[in-house]
Design an enzyme around this catalytic site. Structure first.
Site, PDB file in Angstrom:
ATOM      1  N   GLU A 123      29.593  27.678  42.923  1.00 24.52           N
ATOM      2  CA  GLU A 123      29.825  29.071  42.554  1.00 24.52           C
ATOM      3  C   GLU A 123      31.202  29.488  43.056  1.00 24.52           C
ATOM      4  O   GLU A 123      31.782  28.853  43.939  1.00 24.52           O
ATOM      5  CB  GLU A 123      28.750  29.973  43.158  1.00 24.52           C
ATOM      6  CG  GLU A 123      27.331  29.620  42.757  1.00 24.52           C
ATOM      7  CD  GLU A 123      27.066  29.858  41.285  1.00 24.52           C
ATOM      8  OE1 GLU A 123      27.684  30.773  40.705  1.00 24.52           O
ATOM      9  OE2 GLU A 123      26.232  29.133  40.706  1.00 24.52           O
ATOM     10  N   TYR A 154      33.894  20.799  37.110  1.00 20.98           N
ATOM     11  CA  TYR A 154      32.862  20.970  36.085  1.00 20.98           C
ATOM     12  C   TYR A 154      33.083  19.997  34.922  1.00 20.98           C
ATOM     13  O   TYR A 154      32.146  19.660  34.207  1.00 20.98           O
ATOM     14  CB  TYR A 154      32.866  22.401  35.569  1.00 20.98           C
ATOM     15  CG  TYR A 154      32.059  23.358  36.415  1.00 20.98           C
ATOM     16  CD1 TYR A 154      30.763  23.706  36.051  1.00 20.98           C
ATOM     17  CD2 TYR A 154      32.589  23.936  37.571  1.00 20.98           C
ATOM     18  CE1 TYR A 154      30.011  24.585  36.818  1.00 20.98           C
ATOM     19  CE2 TYR A 154      31.848  24.816  38.335  1.00 20.98           C
ATOM     20  CZ  TYR A 154      30.557  25.139  37.956  1.00 20.98           C
ATOM     21  OH  TYR A 154      29.816  26.011  38.725  1.00 20.98           O
ATOM     22  N   VAL A 179      29.663  33.324  24.043  1.00 17.52           N
ATOM     23  CA  VAL A 179      28.291  33.245  24.554  1.00 17.52           C
ATOM     24  C   VAL A 179      28.289  33.828  25.956  1.00 17.52           C
ATOM     25  O   VAL A 179      28.997  33.348  26.845  1.00 17.52           O
ATOM     26  CB  VAL A 179      27.786  31.787  24.596  1.00 17.52           C
ATOM     27  CG1 VAL A 179      26.372  31.738  25.181  1.00 17.52           C
ATOM     28  CG2 VAL A 179      27.805  31.171  23.205  1.00 17.52           C
ATOM     29  N   ASN A 182      25.246  37.086  31.353  1.00 13.75           N
ATOM     30  CA  ASN A 182      25.412  38.002  32.484  1.00 13.75           C
ATOM     31  C   ASN A 182      26.437  39.065  32.122  1.00 13.75           C
ATOM     32  O   ASN A 182      27.620  38.952  32.437  1.00 13.75           O
ATOM     33  CB  ASN A 182      25.847  37.221  33.723  1.00 13.75           C
ATOM     34  CG  ASN A 182      26.020  38.117  34.940  1.00 13.75           C
ATOM     35  OD1 ASN A 182      25.490  39.221  35.004  1.00 13.75           O
ATOM     36  ND2 ASN A 182      26.792  37.632  35.910  1.00 13.75           N
ATOM     37  N   ARG A 189      36.262  40.092  32.392  1.00 12.63           N
ATOM     38  CA  ARG A 189      36.052  39.460  31.090  1.00 12.63           C
ATOM     39  C   ARG A 189      35.424  40.420  30.086  1.00 12.63           C
ATOM     40  O   ARG A 189      35.769  40.406  28.908  1.00 12.63           O
ATOM     41  CB  ARG A 189      35.186  38.213  31.235  1.00 12.63           C
ATOM     42  CG  ARG A 189      33.788  38.443  31.793  1.00 12.63           C
ATOM     43  CD  ARG A 189      33.019  37.154  31.888  1.00 12.63           C
ATOM     44  NE  ARG A 189      31.657  37.362  32.381  1.00 12.63           N
ATOM     45  CZ  ARG A 189      30.754  36.388  32.468  1.00 12.63           C
ATOM     46  NH1 ARG A 189      31.065  35.155  32.104  1.00 12.63           N
ATOM     47  NH2 ARG A 189      29.545  36.641  32.932  1.00 12.63           N
ATOM     48  N   LYS A 242      32.184  26.692  30.621  1.00 14.29           N
ATOM     49  CA  LYS A 242      32.616  27.577  29.533  1.00 14.29           C
ATOM     50  C   LYS A 242      33.817  26.986  28.795  1.00 14.29           C
ATOM     51  O   LYS A 242      33.975  27.178  27.591  1.00 14.29           O
ATOM     52  CB  LYS A 242      32.935  28.959  30.088  1.00 14.29           C
ATOM     53  CG  LYS A 242      31.743  29.653  30.739  1.00 14.29           C
ATOM     54  CD  LYS A 242      32.159  30.916  31.456  1.00 14.29           C
ATOM     55  CE  LYS A 242      30.985  31.558  32.170  1.00 14.29           C
ATOM     56  NZ  LYS A 242      30.440  30.703  33.255  1.00 14.29           N
TER      57      LYS A 242
END
Length: 347
Positions: A123, A154, A179, A182, A189, A242
Protein backbone atom coordinates in the site's frame (compact mmCIF):
# COMPACT_ATOMS: atom_id res chain seq x y z
CA UNK A 1 17.01 -81.65 27.43
CA UNK A 2 20.12 -80.21 29.04
CA UNK A 3 21.27 -78.89 25.63
CA UNK A 4 17.88 -77.26 25.03
CA UNK A 5 18.03 -75.48 28.40
CA UNK A 6 21.53 -74.21 27.63
CA UNK A 7 20.38 -72.84 24.29
CA UNK A 8 17.51 -70.94 25.96
CA UNK A 9 19.83 -69.48 28.57
CA UNK A 10 22.32 -68.42 25.90
CA UNK A 11 19.55 -66.70 23.88
CA UNK A 12 18.26 -64.92 26.99
CA UNK A 13 21.75 -63.67 27.80
CA UNK A 14 22.18 -62.44 24.18
CA UNK A 15 18.88 -60.57 24.30
CA UNK A 16 19.86 -59.04 27.63
CA UNK A 17 23.12 -57.74 26.17
CA UNK A 18 21.27 -56.15 23.22
CA UNK A 19 18.78 -54.42 25.52
CA UNK A 20 21.62 -53.06 27.64
CA UNK A 21 23.40 -51.68 24.56
CA UNK A 22 20.16 -50.11 23.26
CA UNK A 23 19.50 -48.35 26.59
CA UNK A 24 23.06 -47.01 26.72
CA UNK A 25 22.76 -45.60 23.19
CA UNK A 26 19.44 -43.96 24.06
CA UNK A 27 21.10 -42.19 26.99
CA UNK A 28 23.83 -40.66 24.80
CA UNK A 29 23.35 -37.00 23.74
CA UNK A 30 21.65 -36.77 20.34
CA UNK A 31 23.64 -34.95 17.63
CA UNK A 32 21.67 -32.95 15.01
CA UNK A 33 18.38 -34.26 16.37
CA UNK A 34 15.27 -32.58 14.94
CA UNK A 35 13.68 -29.73 16.88
CA UNK A 36 10.80 -30.90 19.14
CA UNK A 37 8.38 -28.90 16.99
CA UNK A 38 9.52 -30.78 13.92
CA UNK A 39 8.72 -34.08 15.58
CA UNK A 40 5.38 -32.77 16.82
CA UNK A 41 4.18 -31.70 13.38
CA UNK A 42 5.44 -34.86 11.74
CA UNK A 43 8.60 -33.51 10.07
CA UNK A 44 11.25 -36.23 10.17
CA UNK A 45 14.94 -36.11 9.45
CA UNK A 46 16.60 -33.02 8.02
CA UNK A 47 14.38 -29.94 7.77
CA UNK A 48 13.95 -28.07 4.44
CA UNK A 49 16.77 -25.63 3.73
CA UNK A 50 14.59 -22.57 4.33
CA UNK A 51 11.36 -22.31 6.32
CA UNK A 52 9.36 -19.12 5.76
CA UNK A 53 6.53 -18.46 8.20
CA UNK A 54 3.62 -16.35 6.93
CA UNK A 55 2.31 -14.77 10.13
CA UNK A 56 -1.04 -13.76 8.59
CA UNK A 57 -2.83 -14.40 5.36
CA UNK A 58 -2.89 -10.86 3.86
CA UNK A 59 -6.19 -9.11 4.61
CA UNK A 60 -7.36 -12.30 6.34
CA UNK A 61 -8.07 -14.04 3.04
CA UNK A 62 -6.89 -17.63 3.00
CA UNK A 63 -5.22 -18.71 -0.21
CA UNK A 64 -3.40 -21.77 -1.46
CA UNK A 65 0.33 -21.54 -0.88
CA UNK A 66 2.14 -22.47 -4.07
CA UNK A 67 5.36 -24.44 -4.39
CA UNK A 68 8.32 -22.16 -5.11
CA UNK A 69 10.17 -24.83 -7.06
CA UNK A 70 7.48 -25.35 -9.69
CA UNK A 71 6.42 -21.70 -9.85
CA UNK A 72 9.77 -19.86 -9.72
CA UNK A 73 12.46 -22.53 -9.84
CA UNK A 74 13.47 -21.64 -6.27
CA UNK A 75 14.30 -24.90 -4.54
CA UNK A 76 14.53 -25.87 -0.89
CA UNK A 77 11.67 -23.69 0.36
CA UNK A 78 8.95 -24.49 2.87
CA UNK A 79 6.21 -21.87 3.09
CA UNK A 80 3.92 -22.28 6.06
CA UNK A 81 1.31 -20.53 8.20
CA UNK A 82 1.87 -22.96 11.10
CA UNK A 83 3.04 -20.76 13.96
CA UNK A 84 4.38 -23.80 15.84
CA UNK A 85 7.27 -23.65 13.37
CA UNK A 86 8.25 -20.16 14.54
CA UNK A 87 11.37 -21.31 16.47
CA UNK A 88 12.87 -22.97 13.38
CA UNK A 89 11.77 -20.41 10.75
CA UNK A 90 14.54 -18.50 9.03
CA UNK A 91 12.11 -15.72 8.07
CA UNK A 92 8.75 -14.45 9.28
CA UNK A 93 6.61 -12.39 6.90
CA UNK A 94 4.37 -9.83 8.58
CA UNK A 95 1.83 -7.95 6.45
CA UNK A 96 1.61 -4.34 7.55
CA UNK A 97 -2.09 -3.77 6.90
CA UNK A 98 -2.95 -6.69 9.19
CA UNK A 99 -0.53 -5.47 11.85
CA UNK A 100 -1.78 -1.89 11.76
CA UNK A 101 0.90 -0.67 14.16
CA UNK A 102 -0.32 -2.98 16.96
CA UNK A 103 2.99 -4.39 18.16
CA UNK A 104 1.22 -6.71 20.62
CA UNK A 105 0.29 -8.85 17.62
CA UNK A 106 3.93 -9.51 16.74
CA UNK A 107 5.49 -12.88 17.61
CA UNK A 108 6.05 -13.16 21.36
CA UNK A 109 9.05 -14.65 23.10
CA UNK A 110 12.71 -14.68 22.12
CA UNK A 111 13.55 -14.28 18.45
CA UNK A 112 16.01 -16.85 17.05
CA UNK A 113 19.34 -15.11 16.43
CA UNK A 114 19.47 -15.80 12.68
CA UNK A 115 15.76 -15.24 12.00
CA UNK A 116 14.68 -12.33 9.76
CA UNK A 117 11.42 -10.48 10.29
CA UNK A 118 10.16 -9.19 6.94
CA UNK A 119 7.94 -6.11 6.77
CA UNK A 120 5.64 -6.63 3.77
CA UNK A 121 3.57 -3.74 2.45
CA UNK A 122 2.21 -2.93 -1.01
CA UNK A 123 0.00 0.00 0.00
CA UNK A 124 1.06 3.62 -0.38
CA UNK A 125 2.26 5.71 2.59
CA UNK A 126 -1.11 7.47 2.57
CA UNK A 127 -2.76 4.16 3.50
CA UNK A 128 -0.03 2.84 5.82
CA UNK A 129 -0.59 4.04 9.37
CA UNK A 130 1.28 3.07 12.52
CA UNK A 131 4.77 3.09 11.04
CA UNK A 132 6.44 5.12 13.79
CA UNK A 133 6.22 2.38 16.43
CA UNK A 134 7.93 -0.14 14.14
CA UNK A 135 11.37 1.46 13.98
CA UNK A 136 13.97 -1.14 14.95
CA UNK A 137 11.49 -4.04 14.81
CA UNK A 138 12.10 -5.51 11.34
CA UNK A 139 15.20 -6.83 9.60
CA UNK A 140 14.07 -6.56 5.98
CA UNK A 141 11.58 -4.52 3.98
CA UNK A 142 9.59 -5.94 1.08
CA UNK A 143 7.50 -3.57 -1.02
CA UNK A 144 6.99 -1.94 -4.42
CA UNK A 145 9.47 0.79 -3.46
CA UNK A 146 12.95 0.84 -4.99
CA UNK A 147 15.49 0.43 -2.24
CA UNK A 148 13.46 -2.27 -0.48
CA UNK A 149 15.53 -5.21 0.70
CA UNK A 150 13.19 -7.32 -1.41
CA UNK A 151 11.92 -5.16 -4.28
CA UNK A 152 8.72 -6.39 -5.91
CA UNK A 153 7.05 -3.88 -8.24
CA UNK A 154 3.45 -4.44 -9.23
CA UNK A 155 4.73 -5.18 -12.71
CA UNK A 156 7.62 -4.77 -15.10
CA UNK A 157 8.60 -5.19 -18.74
CA UNK A 158 10.92 -7.99 -19.78
CA UNK A 159 12.52 -8.52 -23.21
CA UNK A 160 11.02 -10.84 -25.79
CA UNK A 161 13.27 -13.50 -27.27
CA UNK A 162 13.31 -11.58 -30.54
CA UNK A 163 11.95 -8.26 -31.79
CA UNK A 164 8.62 -8.68 -33.54
CA UNK A 165 7.26 -6.87 -36.58
CA UNK A 166 3.96 -5.03 -36.64
CA UNK A 167 2.02 -5.04 -33.38
CA UNK A 168 -1.46 -6.55 -33.55
CA UNK A 169 -4.06 -4.58 -31.60
CA UNK A 170 -7.65 -5.50 -30.79
CA UNK A 171 -10.40 -3.57 -32.58
CA UNK A 172 -10.81 -0.10 -31.05
CA UNK A 173 -14.31 1.37 -31.22
CA UNK A 174 -14.35 3.42 -27.98
CA UNK A 175 -12.24 6.27 -26.63
CA UNK A 176 -11.62 6.54 -22.86
CA UNK A 177 -12.44 4.21 -19.96
CA UNK A 178 -11.82 4.10 -16.23
CA UNK A 179 -12.41 1.30 -13.71
CA UNK A 180 -12.81 2.61 -10.17
CA UNK A 181 -14.41 1.15 -7.06
CA UNK A 182 -13.07 3.39 -4.28
CA UNK A 183 -14.74 6.67 -5.23
CA UNK A 184 -13.62 9.55 -3.03
CA UNK A 185 -14.28 13.14 -4.02
CA UNK A 186 -11.24 14.25 -2.03
CA UNK A 187 -8.86 12.18 -4.16
CA UNK A 188 -6.85 14.00 -6.80
CA UNK A 189 -7.82 11.37 -9.36
CA UNK A 190 -11.56 11.99 -8.94
CA UNK A 191 -11.09 15.75 -9.09
CA UNK A 192 -9.07 15.44 -12.29
CA UNK A 193 -11.68 13.12 -13.78
CA UNK A 194 -14.40 15.76 -13.26
CA UNK A 195 -12.30 18.38 -15.04
CA UNK A 196 -11.34 16.10 -17.95
CA UNK A 197 -14.87 14.79 -18.39
CA UNK A 198 -16.03 18.28 -19.36
CA UNK A 199 -14.18 17.96 -22.66
CA UNK A 200 -14.19 14.22 -23.46
CA UNK A 201 -16.59 11.40 -22.62
CA UNK A 202 -15.22 8.84 -20.17
CA UNK A 203 -16.95 5.50 -19.58
CA UNK A 204 -16.87 4.42 -15.92
CA UNK A 205 -16.80 0.83 -14.66
CA UNK A 206 -16.63 -0.78 -11.24
CA UNK A 207 -18.61 -0.37 -8.03
CA UNK A 208 -21.48 2.13 -8.46
CA UNK A 209 -20.84 2.19 -12.23
CA UNK A 210 -21.14 -0.17 -15.19
CA UNK A 211 -20.31 -3.84 -14.52
CA UNK A 212 -17.28 -5.42 -16.14
CA UNK A 213 -17.77 -7.70 -19.12
CA UNK A 214 -17.60 -11.28 -17.82
CA UNK A 215 -16.02 -9.82 -14.68
CA UNK A 216 -12.84 -9.19 -16.71
CA UNK A 217 -11.00 -5.88 -16.81
CA UNK A 218 -9.00 -6.87 -19.89
CA UNK A 219 -12.09 -7.86 -21.90
CA UNK A 220 -13.87 -4.68 -20.84
CA UNK A 221 -11.03 -2.23 -21.56
CA UNK A 222 -9.55 -3.73 -24.75
CA UNK A 223 -12.01 -1.95 -27.12
CA UNK A 224 -10.91 1.44 -25.75
CA UNK A 225 -8.02 3.53 -27.06
CA UNK A 226 -7.15 5.14 -23.73
CA UNK A 227 -7.37 4.18 -20.07
CA UNK A 228 -7.15 6.39 -16.97
CA UNK A 229 -4.44 4.67 -14.91
CA UNK A 230 -4.99 6.98 -11.96
CA UNK A 231 -3.47 6.02 -8.58
CA UNK A 232 -5.41 6.60 -5.36
CA UNK A 233 -2.45 8.57 -3.97
CA UNK A 234 0.73 9.99 -5.41
CA UNK A 235 4.04 8.62 -4.13
CA UNK A 236 7.42 7.66 -5.56
CA UNK A 237 7.35 4.18 -7.20
CA UNK A 238 3.69 3.65 -6.32
CA UNK A 239 2.66 2.37 -9.76
CA UNK A 240 0.10 -0.36 -9.41
CA UNK A 241 -1.84 -2.86 -11.50
CA UNK A 242 -3.85 0.08 -12.84
CA UNK A 243 -0.97 0.61 -15.25
CA UNK A 244 0.33 -2.94 -15.76
CA UNK A 245 -2.90 -4.94 -16.02
CA UNK A 246 -5.72 -2.47 -16.57
CA UNK A 247 -3.94 -0.50 -19.30
CA UNK A 248 -0.93 -2.28 -20.78
CA UNK A 249 -2.30 -5.82 -20.67
CA UNK A 250 -5.58 -4.50 -22.11
CA UNK A 251 -3.76 -3.01 -25.13
CA UNK A 252 -4.74 0.57 -24.38
CA UNK A 253 -2.65 3.72 -23.99
CA UNK A 254 -2.38 4.60 -20.28
CA UNK A 255 -3.10 8.13 -19.15
CA UNK A 256 -1.31 8.21 -15.82
CA UNK A 257 -1.77 10.23 -12.65
CA UNK A 258 0.65 9.18 -9.94
CA UNK A 259 4.33 9.94 -9.38
CA UNK A 260 6.31 12.08 -11.80
CA UNK A 261 6.88 11.29 -15.47
CA UNK A 262 10.56 10.69 -14.67
CA UNK A 263 9.56 8.01 -12.16
CA UNK A 264 7.31 6.26 -14.68
CA UNK A 265 10.13 6.31 -17.22
CA UNK A 266 12.17 4.17 -14.84
CA UNK A 267 9.65 1.41 -15.52
CA UNK A 268 8.28 1.90 -19.04
CA UNK A 269 9.41 3.68 -22.25
CA UNK A 270 8.77 7.42 -22.41
CA UNK A 271 6.65 7.07 -25.56
CA UNK A 272 4.37 4.35 -24.18
CA UNK A 273 2.12 6.52 -21.98
CA UNK A 274 0.59 9.95 -21.50
CA UNK A 275 1.13 11.78 -18.21
CA UNK A 276 -1.44 14.32 -17.07
CA UNK A 277 1.47 16.64 -16.27
CA UNK A 278 2.34 16.72 -19.98
CA UNK A 279 -0.49 19.23 -20.41
CA UNK A 280 -1.12 22.46 -18.57
CA UNK A 281 -4.87 21.85 -18.46
CA UNK A 282 -7.28 18.88 -18.79
CA UNK A 283 -8.77 20.67 -21.80
CA UNK A 284 -5.45 20.47 -23.67
CA UNK A 285 -5.14 16.79 -22.78
CA UNK A 286 -8.62 16.17 -24.17
CA UNK A 287 -7.67 17.88 -27.44
CA UNK A 288 -4.60 15.65 -27.71
CA UNK A 289 -6.70 12.52 -27.22
CA UNK A 290 -9.11 13.55 -29.96
CA UNK A 291 -6.21 14.25 -32.34
CA UNK A 292 -4.79 10.79 -31.69
CA UNK A 293 -8.22 9.30 -32.22
CA UNK A 294 -8.13 10.61 -35.80
CA UNK A 295 -4.48 9.78 -36.52
CA UNK A 296 -3.90 6.02 -36.52
CA UNK A 297 -0.17 6.27 -37.22
CA UNK A 298 0.50 8.59 -34.28
CA UNK A 299 -1.68 6.48 -32.01
CA UNK A 300 0.07 3.21 -32.89
CA UNK A 301 3.46 4.67 -31.96
CA UNK A 302 2.44 4.30 -28.32
CA UNK A 303 2.65 0.52 -28.82
CA UNK A 304 6.11 0.26 -30.35
CA UNK A 305 7.38 -1.09 -27.02
CA UNK A 306 5.33 -4.25 -27.54
CA UNK A 307 7.60 -5.31 -30.37
CA UNK A 308 10.42 -5.75 -27.83
CA UNK A 309 8.80 -6.39 -24.45
CA UNK A 310 6.22 -8.42 -22.60
CA UNK A 311 4.42 -7.44 -19.40
CA UNK A 312 4.99 -9.29 -16.15
CA UNK A 313 2.23 -8.79 -13.58
CA UNK A 314 3.24 -9.59 -10.01
CA UNK A 315 1.41 -12.60 -8.55
CA UNK A 316 0.10 -11.88 -5.09
CA UNK A 317 0.85 -13.47 -2.81
CA UNK A 318 2.96 -16.38 -3.96
CA UNK A 319 5.62 -14.24 -5.63
CA UNK A 320 6.52 -12.23 -2.49
CA UNK A 321 6.59 -15.39 -0.37
CA UNK A 322 9.00 -17.18 -2.70
CA UNK A 323 11.20 -14.11 -3.12
CA UNK A 324 11.67 -14.03 0.65
CA UNK A 325 12.84 -17.63 0.56
CA UNK A 326 15.24 -16.79 -2.24
CA UNK A 327 16.58 -13.80 -0.31
CA UNK A 328 17.21 -15.94 2.76
CA UNK A 329 19.07 -18.50 0.67
CA UNK A 330 21.28 -15.78 -0.80
CA UNK A 331 21.88 -13.89 2.45
CA UNK A 332 25.01 -14.08 4.58
CA UNK A 333 24.93 -14.26 8.35
CA UNK A 334 26.95 -11.03 8.48
CA UNK A 335 24.14 -9.22 6.64
CA UNK A 336 21.88 -9.31 9.71
CA UNK A 337 20.52 -5.85 10.53
CA UNK A 338 17.44 -4.01 11.75
CA UNK A 339 15.48 -1.21 10.08
CA UNK A 340 15.87 1.69 12.50
CA UNK A 341 14.06 4.30 10.36
CA UNK A 342 11.18 2.41 8.75
CA UNK A 343 8.71 5.29 9.07
CA UNK A 344 10.93 7.98 7.54
CA UNK A 345 12.27 5.62 4.85
CA UNK A 346 8.83 4.57 3.60
CA UNK A 347 7.10 7.92 3.89
Amino acid sequence: MHRRLCRRLSFAIFVGILLTLYRSVQELPQVNSPHPLQRRVGVRGKAPLVTVLIWWYPFGKKSKIQDCDSSYNIQGCRLTTDRRLYPISQAVIIHHRDLGGNVSQLPAGPRPASQRWVWMNFESPTHSSGLEVLNGVFNWTMSYKRGSDIFIPYGYLYPKKRTEGKVALPSKSKLVAWVISNWNEDHARVQYYHRLNRYVDIDLYGRYHQPLQNDSIVLTISPYKFYLAFENSQHMDYITEKLWRNALMSSTVPIVLGPSRANYEQYIPADSFIHVDDFSTPKKLARHLMLLDKNARSYRKYFDWRRRYNVHLAKFWEEPYCKVCEAVKNARASDHKSISNLASWFQ
